[in-house]
Design a protein around this motif. Structure first.
Motif, mmCIF file in Angstrom:
data_model
loop_
_atom_site.group_PDB
_atom_site.id
_atom_site.type_symbol
_atom_site.label_atom_id
_atom_site.label_comp_id
_atom_site.label_asym_id
_atom_site.label_seq_id
_atom_site.Cartn_x
_atom_site.Cartn_y
_atom_site.Cartn_z
ATOM 1 N N ARG A 76 44.723 18.783 27.128
ATOM 2 C CA ARG A 76 44.567 18.586 25.771
ATOM 3 C C ARG A 76 44.389 20.954 25.267
ATOM 4 N NH1 ARG A 76 43.406 13.101 22.545
ATOM 5 N NH2 ARG A 76 44.981 11.707 23.548
ATOM 6 N N TYR A 77 44.515 20.863 24.574
ATOM 7 C CA TYR A 77 43.652 22.218 24.285
ATOM 8 C C TYR A 77 44.366 22.422 22.751
ATOM 9 C CZ TYR A 77 48.442 22.943 23.859
ATOM 10 O OH TYR A 77 50.166 23.070 23.383
ATOM 11 N N GLY A 92 58.586 17.906 30.077
ATOM 12 C CA GLY A 92 58.986 19.037 28.774
ATOM 13 C C GLY A 92 58.393 19.094 27.295
ATOM 14 N N ARG A 93 57.815 18.311 27.275
ATOM 15 C CA ARG A 93 56.859 18.467 25.797
ATOM 16 C C ARG A 93 55.978 18.683 25.172
ATOM 17 N NH1 ARG A 93 57.830 11.722 23.133
ATOM 18 N NH2 ARG A 93 55.647 11.634 24.337
ATOM 19 N N THR A 94 55.852 19.113 23.924
ATOM 20 C CA THR A 94 54.275 19.185 23.611
ATOM 21 C C THR A 94 54.485 18.209 22.406
ATOM 22 O OG1 THR A 94 55.022 21.727 23.917
ATOM 23 C CG2 THR A 94 53.062 21.008 22.523
ATOM 24 N N VAL A 95 52.827 18.117 22.000
ATOM 25 C CA VAL A 95 52.575 16.513 21.720
ATOM 26 C C VAL A 95 51.594 17.485 21.131
ATOM 27 C CG1 VAL A 95 51.601 14.006 20.960
ATOM 28 C CG2 VAL A 95 53.708 14.703 23.382
ATOM 29 N N VAL A 96 51.528 16.979 19.412
ATOM 30 C CA VAL A 96 50.640 17.435 18.173
ATOM 31 C C VAL A 96 49.329 16.241 17.982
ATOM 32 C CG1 VAL A 96 49.960 18.319 16.120
ATOM 33 C CG2 VAL A 96 51.658 19.517 17.168
ATOM 34 N N VAL A 100 44.880 23.252 15.416
ATOM 35 C CA VAL A 100 45.628 22.316 16.253
ATOM 36 C C VAL A 100 45.708 22.017 17.554
ATOM 37 C CG1 VAL A 100 48.148 21.648 16.945
ATOM 38 C CG2 VAL A 100 47.842 23.660 15.071
ATOM 39 N N VAL A 101 45.239 20.666 17.502
ATOM 40 C CA VAL A 101 44.862 19.941 18.814
ATOM 41 C C VAL A 101 46.425 19.324 19.736
ATOM 42 C CG1 VAL A 101 43.889 18.003 20.283
ATOM 43 C CG2 VAL A 101 42.184 19.096 18.054
#
Length: 102
Positions: free
Chosen positions: A50-51, A76-80, A68-69
């Motif tokens: 995580r970032y 291939g997915r960015t999860v918020v 935003v974490v």
């Protein structure tokens, strides 16, 4: 960070949507933060890397700060995970909201 790794595949956890609604943070603001923000922390969990992204924009004479974490998943997915205004935790951050002080 110069762009969202998966700009066409951004997902939001139920927690993120709930917190964003409570905090008045729209999805387009989160997506701007991911696209234009600065990664200020990176950490590993059991599930993923995580970032934390810091982003700010000038709105007339007001500066809006957003954290935003998120996590980029292998398929291939960015999860918020969540998003918040770091000023709500001002005692935990430096004056520019980029360095944790606690």
């Amino acid at each position: 960070m110069t762009s969202v790794p998966y700009p066409d595949n951004i997902a939001y956890t139920a927690h993120a949507v709930q917190q964003m609604d409570q905090r008045g943070i729209a999805k387009n603001v989160v997506e701007k933060a991911l696209a234009n923000g600065e990664v200020i922390e990176e950490y590993e969990t059991d599930e993923e890397a995580r970032y934390l992204v810091h982003w700010n924009e000038e709105i007339q004479q007001y500066t809006r700060h957003i954290h935003v974490v998120a996590a980029d998943q292998a398929h291939g997915r960015t999860v918020v995970i969540t998003a918040y205004d770091p000023r709500s935790q001002a005692d935990r951050w430096s004056n520019d909201f980029r360095t944790r002080v606690d």
